[in-house]
Design a protein around this motif. Structure first.
Motif, PDB file in Angstrom:
ATOM      1  N   SER A 157       8.875 -10.284  -3.512  1.00 29.87           N
ATOM      2  CA  SER A 157       7.441  -9.954  -3.492  1.00 29.87           C
ATOM      3  C   SER A 157       6.847 -10.259  -2.128  1.00 29.87           C
ATOM      4  N   ASP A 158       7.370  -9.625  -1.117  1.00 25.72           N
ATOM      5  CA  ASP A 158       6.835  -9.846   0.232  1.00 25.72           C
ATOM      6  C   ASP A 158       5.927  -8.684   0.638  1.00 25.72           C
ATOM      7  N   ASP A 159       5.421  -8.758   1.848  1.00 21.79           N
ATOM      8  CA  ASP A 159       4.408  -7.781   2.262  1.00 21.79           C
ATOM      9  C   ASP A 159       4.968  -6.374   2.423  1.00 21.79           C
ATOM     10  N   ILE A 160       6.231  -6.249   2.790  1.00 19.72           N
ATOM     11  CA  ILE A 160       6.795  -4.902   2.932  1.00 19.72           C
ATOM     12  C   ILE A 160       6.816  -4.209   1.567  1.00 19.72           C
ATOM     13  N   ASN A 161       7.114  -4.958   0.530  1.00 24.20           N
ATOM     14  CA  ASN A 161       7.102  -4.349  -0.801  1.00 24.20           C
ATOM     15  C   ASN A 161       5.697  -4.074  -1.299  1.00 24.20           C
ATOM     16  N   LYS A 162       4.723  -4.837  -0.812  1.00 22.67           N
ATOM     17  CA  LYS A 162       3.338  -4.586  -1.217  1.00 22.67           C
ATOM     18  C   LYS A 162       2.682  -3.565  -0.296  1.00 22.67           C
ATOM     19  N   PHE A 163       3.414  -3.149   0.717  1.00 16.42           N
ATOM     20  CA  PHE A 163       2.781  -2.389   1.783  1.00 16.42           C
ATOM     21  C   PHE A 163       2.159  -1.075   1.317  1.00 16.42           C
ATOM     22  N   LEU A 164       2.808  -0.414   0.346  1.00 14.19           N
ATOM     23  CA  LEU A 164       2.248   0.866  -0.103  1.00 14.19           C
ATOM     24  C   LEU A 164       0.867   0.683  -0.711  1.00 14.19           C
ATOM     25  N   TRP A 165       0.628  -0.480  -1.318  1.00 15.87           N
ATOM     26  CA  TRP A 165      -0.710  -0.731  -1.858  1.00 15.87           C
ATOM     27  C   TRP A 165      -1.721  -0.859  -0.727  1.00 15.87           C
ATOM     28  N   MET A 166      -1.281  -1.488   0.383  1.00 14.64           N
ATOM     29  CA  MET A 166      -2.191  -1.591   1.532  1.00 14.64           C
ATOM     30  C   MET A 166      -2.543  -0.203   2.028  1.00 14.64           C
ATOM     31  N   VAL A 167      -1.513   0.667   2.078  1.00 20.28           N
ATOM     32  CA  VAL A 167      -1.757   2.033   2.543  1.00 20.28           C
ATOM     33  C   VAL A 167      -2.711   2.750   1.589  1.00 20.28           C
ATOM     34  N   ARG A 168      -2.455   2.607   0.289  1.00 16.96           N
ATOM     35  CA  ARG A 168      -3.291   3.304  -0.693  1.00 16.96           C
ATOM     36  C   ARG A 168      -4.723   2.819  -0.647  1.00 16.96           C
ATOM     37  N   ILE A 169      -4.880   1.486  -0.655  1.00 21.24           N
ATOM     38  CA  ILE A 169      -6.233   0.945  -0.678  1.00 21.24           C
ATOM     39  C   ILE A 169      -6.936   1.261   0.639  1.00 21.24           C
ATOM     40  N   GLY A 170      -6.195   1.144   1.755  1.00 23.86           N
ATOM     41  CA  GLY A 170      -6.781   1.485   3.052  1.00 23.86           C
ATOM     42  C   GLY A 170      -7.164   2.954   3.100  1.00 23.86           C
ATOM     43  N   GLY A 171      -6.250   3.809   2.632  1.00 19.83           N
ATOM     44  CA  GLY A 171      -6.506   5.239   2.652  1.00 19.83           C
ATOM     45  C   GLY A 171      -7.643   5.657   1.747  1.00 19.83           C
ATOM     46  N   GLY A 172      -7.914   4.837   0.728  1.00 19.41           N
ATOM     47  CA  GLY A 172      -9.010   5.151  -0.182  1.00 19.41           C
ATOM     48  C   GLY A 172     -10.360   5.082   0.503  1.00 19.41           C
ATOM     49  N   VAL A 173     -10.474   4.270   1.556  1.00 17.87           N
ATOM     50  CA  VAL A 173     -11.747   4.131   2.258  1.00 17.87           C
ATOM     51  C   VAL A 173     -11.697   4.814   3.616  1.00 17.87           C
ATOM     52  N   PHE A 174     -10.553   4.720   4.288  1.00 18.48           N
ATOM     53  CA  PHE A 174     -10.410   5.340   5.611  1.00 18.48           C
ATOM     54  C   PHE A 174      -9.380   6.459   5.522  1.00 18.48           C
ATOM     55  N   PRO A 175      -9.856   7.697   5.396  1.00 21.32           N
ATOM     56  CA  PRO A 175      -8.938   8.798   5.044  1.00 21.32           C
ATOM     57  C   PRO A 175      -7.901   9.125   6.111  1.00 21.32           C
ATOM     58  N   HIS A 176      -8.017   8.579   7.326  1.00 19.41           N
ATOM     59  CA  HIS A 176      -6.985   8.937   8.299  1.00 19.41           C
ATOM     60  C   HIS A 176      -5.650   8.260   7.977  1.00 19.41           C
ATOM     61  N   ILE A 177      -5.681   7.268   7.092  1.00 15.94           N
ATOM     62  CA  ILE A 177      -4.430   6.670   6.607  1.00 15.94           C
ATOM     63  C   ILE A 177      -3.961   7.484   5.408  1.00 15.94           C
ATOM     64  N   LYS A 178      -2.820   8.139   5.545  1.00 12.63           N
ATOM     65  CA  LYS A 178      -2.357   8.998   4.454  1.00 12.63           C
ATOM     66  C   LYS A 178      -1.008   8.503   3.957  1.00 12.63           C
ATOM     67  N   GLU A 179      -0.916   8.351   2.646  1.00 11.00           N
ATOM     68  CA  GLU A 179       0.312   7.791   2.080  1.00 11.00           C
ATOM     69  C   GLU A 179       1.558   8.612   2.439  1.00 11.00           C
ATOM     70  N   PRO A 180       1.497   9.952   2.386  1.00  7.55           N
ATOM     71  CA  PRO A 180       2.717  10.719   2.681  1.00  7.55           C
ATOM     72  C   PRO A 180       3.286  10.451   4.069  1.00  7.55           C
ATOM     73  N   ASP A 181       2.427  10.021   5.028  1.00  4.30           N
ATOM     74  CA  ASP A 181       2.936   9.736   6.370  1.00  4.30           C
ATOM     75  C   ASP A 181       3.945   8.593   6.362  1.00  4.30           C
ATOM     76  N   TYR A 182       3.889   7.768   5.320  1.00  5.51           N
ATOM     77  CA  TYR A 182       4.754   6.592   5.291  1.00  5.51           C
ATOM     78  C   TYR A 182       5.975   6.812   4.411  1.00  5.51           C
ATOM     79  N   LEU A 183       6.027   7.987   3.793  1.00  6.91           N
ATOM     80  CA  LEU A 183       7.110   8.252   2.863  1.00  6.91           C
ATOM     81  C   LEU A 183       7.986   9.374   3.407  1.00  6.91           C
ATOM     82  N   ARG A 184       9.296   9.196   3.282  1.00  5.54           N
ATOM     83  CA  ARG A 184      10.207  10.278   3.648  1.00  5.54           C
ATOM     84  C   ARG A 184      10.614  10.976   2.364  1.00  5.54           C
ATOM     85  N   ASP A 185      10.176  12.206   2.192  1.00  3.41           N
ATOM     86  CA  ASP A 185      10.441  12.974   0.964  1.00  3.41           C
ATOM     87  C   ASP A 185      10.029  12.200  -0.274  1.00  3.41           C
TER      88      ASP A 185
END
Lengths: 787, 342
Positions: free
Chosen positions: A655-683
């Motif tokens: 349960s470290d930050d890398i595993n929680k990281f997608l939540w940071m992206v999602r929550i961040g992207g929810g307010v600041f739309p320039h952060i997009k989840e697909p940019d962090y995912l390969r396929d």
């Protein structure tokens, strides 16, 4: 009821013998209760023995910090405390937004001990508050069950509650959270309500309101009480069980309880403004109407009453309709119909999954599957139906309350796994009743059929067995019950009198019952099996306490072939922060570690576990998901000096930050739309190896987690993700590493200072542009521009 | 007066010029007027098409037509096949139509809702190339070939009834449908009737309550209710409802085999939950039966047999649950014995 049967057993004995027996039973129960208290306390010490005396997890750290503040500065300061160490730069009003019950309790214990010259630290008191209150809770269970079905059932229920896994999960030593004291308060409030209902005494009614006040202070779950008790009152009225005792038990609770509840700052006017409380007011009106009807019925002749009843009913109905209309209008005027999301998801279970993802996403709010019940209440799940049936034979005001309690709590627990905690006491009470009655029947069957014992059972030496003791206690209860039933009819309605007339007949039946024993050998087998069932329960509970629920999650251990490993990196990191940074420095981390940082490192944090401001959390999430320069700017604008990341790749801490990281992206992207989840995912896959996206490999979280990681084993193999990392050799331009703990679990970085402005072209430019231009240069010059 | 005179003049001038410039507009507006008339004839605003009207409105006018059609393909002989949900979908479709018309003040001539019945107009079905139902199709103004240029509504678009149909229409035609006006479940008259009935009924109920003779006064009802709630909850039925779990799954490796028990504690299947809930409940019920009912039985052998059966069933149930729990969760529950015992 078990009582008449027991009295029949006591009939042949002499009066003196009887009192002696009662005294003996009383003393024995006292010592049993003492042992139950010790059991409840000591079964929760596994966490201290296996680990150490330390506060657990996240929320308890906040409570601990608040308690520290309270003991240092006193109650008034605490009440007005504005905390500027968290949610920088917003701060948080602590005094008005916490349930103060737990803190005040622990603070009082600490103060008491210190004034007795017992110098315990605040932390020690906090660690042991939950086990102490578990002992109190089992005693309260004894009292409650005793009111319902006698002392034997009470003792059984108490011993079951002392080690029910569901409750252990929230009250091991170190788990310093609201639930620890709230469950005691819940049971005790119910006990006082039943006590008032049985005695009709205003003294207990007042105590009941005060206990309710303590519950409101302690936990948001108090709404369960203020809805369950009105439901019970309504049930009593509808089934024709209204009595003046019911009125005394209910009316003072609503008036005093609501007034007291409104005194708690976090509740305040919610006590009269939200729908969770409206049921109690509605029933309050109904009980007055009913009381009026009964009063008029009492003073009028039956004929006159018939005339009056139409009048009263129509008037009462009119009043009721008017009030209901007002209530509905009030409720309809508020946007969520006055109900909070969590309460709504209890009434309509599909509500949360449809409309409130935040509530639905929390694992505590998931609906449980059947193994959860077996894990949390274990064999009690088998015994509860028998207890429910026992409560109906015969049905009294008190036992109907227990039935209502178990039915509602078992339904709620089916909706949210977290509410298993409320079910646990109810399950213990009903199972205690079932077990006690089963033991009663089986031992009685054995006793009257064993050839050697049938003549003189009472003086037998083998009598100290728990079952016989129950019978004795039941004998005590019988006398009491008969006393009360004698003076009750004067105050009660005619229906009750009818019951009283029937009493002698049941008594004669009970005489006969002695002959109605069960077959000997079958009784012995059943008894043995019940004992085995109990033994299985004990084994399960001890295992759950020792293995499943004792990990503090601040100190980690792992067993491997070469022995035990202890990972104490969190405290190492917090201690480093405490000793090596300036007291006003701001530390940024993901919100999970906010409470711990403020409590253990005493440094200001940006966000913490009280997730009240989504934008603020999203800002931190965005910074973590941005490339270095953008992140530096965000953090700099928040005055952050240090960044703390948790990294489990070296030791395999999942349960470290890398595993929680997608939540940071999602929550961040929810307010600041320039952060997009697909940019962090390969396929659509989240990966950090060489296949990872460039955005992922360049974001701050990746860099801070894996900086210099390749130096550990030369390959950069991540043990949590089980892969080699994608980008191994890189340098940090805007951050510098200042501390990494022993097992690399916590890494602390410092923001590099802004570049000196007196240099060539950037001489005249302002601070904002200088930072951008300097970072541009850092790209071109390759070498570290800051030195 | 002067203003109105100039006004009149302007209007007549424009109309004249329009007449002169676009000769085809007349026929188009005629078509629209026909459609509006047809629309107002039907109750819900759905125009019923047949082969003749399809050719009149869709095949013969030149593209671009001044209107779009959204067509519901219906077949009366399939209405009794419940798995197709044709009737429900037709009602929802009508709902969208009437909502669209009321929201746009019936002045909108851009979109018309139509339906076609299979028996009446088989050739139209061929024209559209429809060979399975339910089928909803949007014919845009520019669609030349009815089969290829029109858009079919996906299964997913009408799964959520009227709202999702409206979303589909809004996304494809750039028209706003607006809120769906569902008729209230009870009409105002029905509500008034119910209120009146309740009012008349209430004194009788009150009388019964005071006399203590209602069903609610029967403890047996409460008892069975409480036990049922218990059974329902411990079987994890709420989990199954919230997660919409099926009663059982079909084995992936062997389609003839059904999977009733799911390994892994985070999830459960419906049948599994009820089975274990039953096991949970039966033990307590048997225990209560033995302690509260069996003691009154006079016959000794009957007592003995009943008790042995109860013991056997309870033992089996507890053993089964323990086994299933170990299998499902994989927890190794063990005792903490003194180390000298080993």
């Amino acid at each position: 009821m078990a009582a008449p049967e027991a009295s029949s057993a006591a009939v042949p004995t002499l009066m003196t013998n009887n009192t002696l027996r009662n005294a003996f039973g009383g003393v024995l129960s006292f010592f049993i209760l003492l042992l139950i208290g010790v059991l409840a306390f000591s079964i929760r010490l596994f966490s201290v023995i296996k680990y150490e005396s330390v506060i657990h997890e996240f929320d308890p750290y906040f409570n601990y910090r608040v308690t520290q503040f309270l003991t240092k500065n006193g109650i008034y300061e605490f009440w007005n405390w504005f905390d500027d160490r968290t949610w920088y730069p917003l701060g948080r009003v602590i005094g008005g937004t916490v349930y103060p019950g737990l803190t005040l309790t622990a603070g009082t214990i600490w103060w008491l001990l210190n004034s007795l010259n017992i110098p315990l630290s605040v932390e020690t008191v906090c660690v042991f508050t939950a086990p102490i209150f578990s002992a109190f809770a089992s005693w309260a269970t004894y009292l409650l069950t005793k009111e319902v079905k006698g002392a034997g059932a009470g003792l059984t229920a108490a011993v079951l509650l002392a080690m029910v896994p569901s409750y252990i999960s929230r009250s091991v030593a170190g788990s310093y959270d609201n639930e620890a004291v709230a469950i005691f308060a819940l049971i005790f409030t119910f006990y006082l309500y039943i006590k008032t209902l049985n005695t009709g005494s205003l003294f207990y009614a007042t105590l009941n309101s005060i206990a309710y006040f303590y519950m409101v202070c302690s936990w948001g779950g108090y709404t369960f009480i203020i809805n369950l008790i009105p439901m019970h009152v309504l049930l009593c009225i509808v089934t024709g069980r209204y009595s003046s005792r019911l009125y005394i038990a209910y009316a003072p609770l609503v008036v005093l309880g609501t007034l007291l509840a409104a005194l708690v700052p976090v509740v305040g006017f919610n006590a009269v403004m939200t729908s969770e409380h409206f049921a109690s007011f509605l029933v309050f009106i109904i009980i007055h109407v009913v009381a009026l009807v009964y009063y008029i019925k009492g003073i009028l002749s039956p004929k006159m009453f018939k005339v009056a009843v139409t009048l009263v009913i129509s008037a009462g109905l009119a009043v009721c309709c008017a009030v209901i209309a007002v209530l509905i209008a009030l409720v309809a005027s508020s946007p969520t119909k006055g109900w909070s999301g969590r309460s709504l998801s209890l009434l309509d279970p599909t509500y949360a999954s449809k409309y409130i993802p935040i509530i639905a996403s929390v694992s505590e709010h998931q609906p449980p599957t059947w193994p959860s019940y077996f894990m949390d209440i274990n064999v009690l799940a088998f015994l509860v139906p028998a207890g429910i049936i026992a409560c109906f034979l015969p049905l009294s005001d008190a036992s109907s309350f227990v039935v209502l309690y178990i039915a509602t709590s078992v339904y709620f627990s089916g909706v949210m796994v977290r509410l298993m905690l409320v079910l646990a006491p109810a399950a213990c009470i009903t199972s205690g009743i079932a077990l006690s009655q089963a033991f009663d029947v089986f031992t009685r069957s054995i006793k009257f059929q064993l050839p050697g014992l049938s003549s003189n059972t009472e003086v037998d030496a083998g009598e100290t067995s728990s079952a016989t003791k129950e019978a004795q206690n039941d004998a005590v209860k019988t006398e009491k019950a008969e006393e009360t039933s004698k003076d009750r009819p004067s105050r009660k309605s005619k229906k009750k009198e009818r019951e009283h007339v029937e009493k002698p007949s049941t008594k004669t039946k009970a005489e006969k019952k002695r002959l109605l024993a069960l077959p000997l050998e079958a009784s012995v087998i059943s008894l043995l099996l019940l004992v085995f069932l109990g033994a299985f329960y004990v084994v399960h509970c001890v295992w759950a306490a020792a293995e499943a629920y004792s990990a503090p999650s601040i100190v980690l251990t792992s067993h491997s072939h070469d022995g035990l490993h202890v990972f104490d990196d969190f405290r190492e990191a917090y201690a480093w922060l405490r000793h090596n940074t300036d007291v006003d420095d701001k530390v940024a981390s993901w919100w999970d570690y906010g409470y711990q940082t403020t409590a253990m490192a005493n440094r200001t944090v940006i966000v913490d576990n009280n997730t009240w401001n989504n934008t603020h959390i999203a800002t931190v999430g965005t910074a973590m998901s941005s490339p270095e320069k953008a992140a530096w700017e965000i953090f700099h604008s928040l005055d952050v000096k240090y960044i703390l990341v948790v990294f489990g790749g070296l030791v395999g801490y999942p349960s470290d930050d890398i595993n929680k990281f997608l939540w940071m992206v999602r929550i961040g992207g929810g307010v600041f739309p320039h952060i997009k989840e697909p940019d962090y995912l390969r396929d659509g896959q989240y990966r950090i190896d060489s296949q990872a996206t460039p955005t992922m490999l360049n974001c701050l979280m990746y860099k801070l987690s894996y900086y210099r990681f390749v130096e550990t084993d030369g390959k950069g193999f991540d043990r949590v993700r089980r892969t080699e990392i994608g980008k191994k050799y890189f340098k940090l331009t805007h951050f510098e590493e200042v501390f990494t703990t022993h097992h690399w679990m916590v890494r602390i970085y410092k923001l590099k200072p802004q570049k000196n402005r007196i240099r060539g072209k950037t001489k005249k430019s302002k601070s904002k542009t200088s930072s951008t231009s300097s970072s541009k240069r850092s790209g071109t010059r390759k070498k570290n521009p800051w030195h | 007066m002067a203003i109105s005179a100039t006004h009149l003049f302007l209007v007549s001038f424009i109309t004249l010029s329009l007449f002169l410039v676009i000769s085809k507009a007349e026929s188009e507006s005629e078509l629209v007027a026909d459609l509006l008339a047809l629309q107002s004839e039907s109750k819900s605003g759905v125009i019923h098409l047949d082969d003749r009207t399809v050719s009149k409105f869709l095949t013969s006018p030149k593209t671009p037509r001044p209107f779009s059609f959204i067509i519901f393909f219906d077949a009366t002989q399939l209405h009794d096949k419940s798995e197709l949900h044709l009737r429900e979908l037709r009602n929802e479709f009508a709902l969208v139509a009437s909502s669209f018309i009321t929201n746009n003040n019936s002045s909108n001539t851009k979109l018309f809702f139509c339906d076609i019945e299979f028996r009446e107009s088989q050739s139209s079905f061929h024209l559209f190339g429809v060979n399975s139902l339910p089928h909803i199709r949007l014919v845009g103004p520019t669609a030349k070939s009815l089969k290829d240029d029109s858009e079919q509504m996906d299964q997913g678009d009408f799964s959520r009834m009227a709202e999702s149909m409206a979303e589909f229409i809004e996304s494809r035609t750039k028209l706003t449908v607006g809120p769906i006006h569902r008729p209230p479940i009870l009409s105002k008259k029905q509500l008034a009737l119910i209120a009146a009935l309740l009012l008349i009924w209430s004194p009788f109920v009150a009388k019964k309550i005071f006399a203590g003779q209602t069903l609610l006064h029967d403890p047996k009802i409460w008892l069975s209710g409480a036990v049922f709630v218990y059974f329902f909850s411990v079987s994890g039925a709420m989990h199954n409802i919230i997660r919409k779990m099926p009663m059982f799954l079909v084995d992936r490796n062997d389609p003839n085999k059904l999977v009733f028990f799911y390994q892994g504690s985070g999830m459960q299947l419906g049948a599994e939950g009820f089975a274990v809930g039953f096991l949970y409940t039966i033990v307590g019920l048997l225990l209560a039966f033995v302690t509260h009912v069996l003691v009154y039985v006079k016959d000794a052998t009957a007592k003995r047999v009943a008790m042995l059966v109860a013991i056997f069933v309870s033992f089996w149930a507890v053993k089964k649950v323990i086994f299933l729990d170990n299998w499902k969760t994989g927890y190794g529950v063990h005792g903490f014995w003194p180390s000298s015992w080993n």
